[in-house]
Design a protein around this motif. Structure first.
Motif, mmCIF file in Angstrom:
data_model
loop_
_atom_site.group_PDB
_atom_site.id
_atom_site.type_symbol
_atom_site.label_atom_id
_atom_site.label_comp_id
_atom_site.label_asym_id
_atom_site.label_seq_id
_atom_site.Cartn_x
_atom_site.Cartn_y
_atom_site.Cartn_z
ATOM 1 N N MET A 128 0.847 -1.186 0.000
ATOM 2 C CA MET A 128 0.000 0.000 0.000
ATOM 3 C C MET A 128 0.895 1.254 0.000
ATOM 4 O O MET A 128 2.072 1.166 0.342
ATOM 5 C CB MET A 128 -0.896 -0.005 1.248
ATOM 6 C CG MET A 128 -1.873 -1.169 1.315
ATOM 7 S SD MET A 128 -3.186 -1.090 0.062
ATOM 8 C CE MET A 128 -4.167 0.274 0.695
ATOM 9 N N HIS A 135 4.189 -4.641 4.387
ATOM 10 C CA HIS A 135 3.023 -4.152 5.120
ATOM 11 C C HIS A 135 3.411 -3.193 6.240
ATOM 12 O O HIS A 135 4.378 -3.416 6.959
ATOM 13 C CB HIS A 135 2.249 -5.325 5.741
ATOM 14 C CG HIS A 135 1.019 -4.864 6.470
ATOM 15 N ND1 HIS A 135 -0.185 -4.688 5.837
ATOM 16 C CD2 HIS A 135 0.816 -4.502 7.763
ATOM 17 C CE1 HIS A 135 -1.079 -4.250 6.706
ATOM 18 N NE2 HIS A 135 -0.487 -4.129 7.886
ATOM 19 N N SER A 171 0.982 -0.586 9.103
ATOM 20 C CA SER A 171 -0.384 -0.209 9.488
ATOM 21 C C SER A 171 -0.761 1.105 8.811
ATOM 22 O O SER A 171 0.112 1.913 8.472
ATOM 23 C CB SER A 171 -0.473 -0.050 11.001
ATOM 24 O OG SER A 171 0.225 1.121 11.388
ATOM 25 N N PRO A 172 -2.055 1.350 8.631
ATOM 26 C CA PRO A 172 -2.487 2.631 8.057
ATOM 27 C C PRO A 172 -1.900 3.823 8.821
ATOM 28 O O PRO A 172 -1.439 4.800 8.227
ATOM 29 C CB PRO A 172 -4.015 2.571 8.191
ATOM 30 C CG PRO A 172 -4.334 1.109 8.125
ATOM 31 C CD PRO A 172 -3.199 0.432 8.840
ATOM 32 N N LYS A 173 -1.858 3.734 10.158
ATOM 33 C CA LYS A 173 -1.336 4.828 10.982
ATOM 34 C C LYS A 173 0.122 5.121 10.618
ATOM 35 O O LYS A 173 0.510 6.271 10.414
ATOM 36 C CB LYS A 173 -1.446 4.431 12.462
ATOM 37 C CG LYS A 173 -1.504 5.580 13.428
ATOM 38 C CD LYS A 173 -2.002 5.136 14.795
ATOM 39 C CE LYS A 173 -0.878 4.762 15.718
ATOM 40 N NZ LYS A 173 -1.364 4.346 17.062
ATOM 41 N N ARG A 210 1.743 4.251 7.833
ATOM 42 C CA ARG A 210 1.888 4.696 6.445
ATOM 43 C C ARG A 210 1.499 6.173 6.296
ATOM 44 O O ARG A 210 2.152 6.928 5.594
ATOM 45 C CB ARG A 210 1.033 3.821 5.515
ATOM 46 C CG ARG A 210 1.548 2.378 5.414
ATOM 47 C CD ARG A 210 0.820 1.584 4.340
ATOM 48 N NE ARG A 210 -0.577 1.320 4.635
ATOM 49 C CZ ARG A 210 -1.619 1.907 4.066
ATOM 50 N NH1 ARG A 210 -1.425 2.835 3.145
ATOM 51 N NH2 ARG A 210 -2.851 1.585 4.393
ATOM 52 N N GLY A 229 -5.314 -5.660 -2.480
ATOM 53 C CA GLY A 229 -5.462 -6.450 -1.251
ATOM 54 C C GLY A 229 -5.352 -7.948 -1.513
ATOM 55 O O GLY A 229 -4.795 -8.689 -0.702
ATOM 56 N N ILE A 261 -1.731 -8.892 -1.824
ATOM 57 C CA ILE A 261 -1.104 -8.914 -0.497
ATOM 58 C C ILE A 261 -1.495 -10.200 0.246
ATOM 59 O O ILE A 261 -0.658 -10.876 0.830
ATOM 60 C CB ILE A 261 -1.507 -7.649 0.301
ATOM 61 C CG1 ILE A 261 -0.911 -6.399 -0.377
ATOM 62 C CG2 ILE A 261 -1.065 -7.749 1.767
ATOM 63 C CD1 ILE A 261 -1.398 -5.068 0.178
ATOM 64 N N ALA A 262 -2.780 -10.554 0.170
ATOM 65 C CA ALA A 262 -3.285 -11.748 0.881
ATOM 66 C C ALA A 262 -2.607 -13.028 0.401
ATOM 67 O O ALA A 262 -2.468 -13.980 1.157
ATOM 68 C CB ALA A 262 -4.792 -11.853 0.708
ATOM 69 N N LEU A 263 -2.178 -13.047 -0.863
ATOM 70 C CA LEU A 263 -1.576 -14.267 -1.422
ATOM 71 C C LEU A 263 -0.053 -14.158 -1.560
ATOM 72 O O LEU A 263 0.566 -14.910 -2.327
ATOM 73 C CB LEU A 263 -2.204 -14.593 -2.780
ATOM 74 C CG LEU A 263 -3.696 -14.951 -2.778
ATOM 75 C CD1 LEU A 263 -4.118 -15.456 -4.153
ATOM 76 C CD2 LEU A 263 -4.032 -16.004 -1.728
ATOM 77 N N ALA A 264 0.561 -13.237 -0.820
ATOM 78 C CA ALA A 264 2.010 -13.042 -0.926
ATOM 79 C C ALA A 264 2.786 -14.296 -0.514
ATOM 80 O O ALA A 264 2.407 -14.986 0.432
ATOM 81 C CB ALA A 264 2.442 -11.863 -0.052
ATOM 82 N N MET A 318 6.041 -12.018 3.261
ATOM 83 C CA MET A 318 5.436 -10.803 3.829
ATOM 84 C C MET A 318 6.465 -10.135 4.735
ATOM 85 O O MET A 318 7.017 -10.772 5.639
ATOM 86 C CB MET A 318 4.203 -11.198 4.647
ATOM 87 C CG MET A 318 3.563 -10.094 5.462
ATOM 88 S SD MET A 318 2.604 -8.927 4.486
ATOM 89 C CE MET A 318 1.183 -9.935 4.025
ATOM 90 N N VAL A 341 6.916 -7.158 7.457
ATOM 91 C CA VAL A 341 6.241 -6.169 8.285
ATOM 92 C C VAL A 341 7.221 -5.022 8.496
ATOM 93 O O VAL A 341 8.304 -5.218 9.055
ATOM 94 C CB VAL A 341 5.798 -6.775 9.630
ATOM 95 C CG1 VAL A 341 5.102 -5.721 10.483
ATOM 96 C CG2 VAL A 341 4.868 -7.962 9.395
ATOM 97 N N GLY A 344 -9.058 -9.740 1.377
ATOM 98 C CA GLY A 344 -7.754 -9.162 1.057
ATOM 99 C C GLY A 344 -7.662 -7.697 1.479
ATOM 100 O O GLY A 344 -6.616 -7.225 1.917
ATOM 101 N N ALA A 356 -4.608 -3.949 7.816
ATOM 102 C CA ALA A 356 -4.437 -4.426 9.191
ATOM 103 C C ALA A 356 -3.614 -3.446 10.032
ATOM 104 O O ALA A 356 -2.643 -2.861 9.546
ATOM 105 C CB ALA A 356 -3.764 -5.788 9.182
#
Lengths: 191, 191
Positions: free
Chosen positions: A18, A119, A121-123, A125, A157, A160-163, A166, A168, B157, B163
């Motif tokens: 993202m 990945h 978190s939204p905060k 990013r 999304g 990302i879900a099928l990466a 991953m 963090v 996704g 998250a």
């Protein structure tokens, strides 16, 4: 070696994340290690040039959707394939995956295609994009939220879900670099 | 204390993950720490009982889609809210998020709602599900792939992409437990 054999042997690392997750750092690490990087967004910028469209974020976003509508959901991926084939490195990094249609298109050509998701978190990013302050970066939560929604609407999304890997990225840039280097090592061992 | 005040104070942890990512382990850890767990799938099972439908995986899958069609995309979440309100623990875990519509519904009621995603690569998840061999677990890659696609089609996704906390679960069960415990600590400190 035939072109098709080259395709079989190459490992392609597709990067997804993202806005503000840390894709830029990963691109840089790949280049530092001597691996070629193909940036999917460059295809849109090149098309904008061909069509004499000013490359503002809005224009590029609209053009991306136009290309997908005209040539199919995997259009940008298809345009990147000749570029990937030009390189004869053992690992080639493709940055900017946005949908499983693109992943499917790449995997038809390159069976050793691995998805690496980054990945945060939204905060986190949001804080990073505010600090970065690039002309196309959001200045408030509302704009940030809308940009996230636009990315999600294309199907990011699901990628990302099928990466396959991953990362963090909530810590330092050095942490992210080390994590990506570990993945490069794993990918090389696997093949 | 008024109901609405209780809603403000509670921290709700919403768990999301693809099949085989490790949600079951996380539920268990939460219970061991004394935190109530509300399982979203239980709402579908309860509805199947009310309608006298045999709870086979196919029937439950179809019923889930029916409930969403009849009552809206956030229907399952809405049915869980009274259950969450019943508990007066400081942290309540909600397992089985599948779309951002559900997240939005929960956040209206509980502003302190955190998304915790558990991720493992498709290869790892497939291997785990084969080893688990529950009656509704896939026995071959094709069935596994189709189940993934069904989950993605509901919007799982997008929840993973947004998250607040991401756990990469490629190692042992103990690793996953420790990672989730770290998140419980962080969540408690934040509030």
């Amino acid at each position: 070696m035939l072109k098709s054999d080259v395709g079989m042997a190459k490992v392609i690392i597709g990067i997804v994340g993202m806005p503000g997750a840390g894709k830029g750092v990963v691109r840089e690490v790949a280049r530092q290690h001597g691996f070629p990087v193909v940036v999917m967004g460059d295809e849109v910028r090149a098309e904008a040039k061909r069509r004499n469209i000013e490359p503002t974020p809005e224009n590029l976003g609209r053009l991306m959707l136009e290309i997908r509508a005209e040539e199919g959901l995997e259009a940008i991926a298809r345009r990147c394939i000749p570029k990937i084939k030009m390189h004869d490195a053992s690992i080639i990094v493709v940055d900017g995956l946005r949908s499983l249609h693109e992943v499917k298109e790449f995997r038809k050509e390159f069976p050793n295609f691995k998805i690496v998701a980054i990945h945060a978190s939204p905060k986190t990013r949001f804080r990073r994009l505010l600090a970065r302050g690039r002309s196309d970066d959001p200045k408030d939560w509302e704009t940030f939220y809308m940009r996230d929604q636009r990315e999600l609407s294309v199907g990011i999304g699901e990628v990302i879900a099928l990466a396959d890997y991953m990362i963090v990225n909530e810590g330092s840039i050095d942490c992210l670099k080390r994590e990506f280097e570990k993945i490069l090592e794993k990918v090389m061992k696997d093949e």
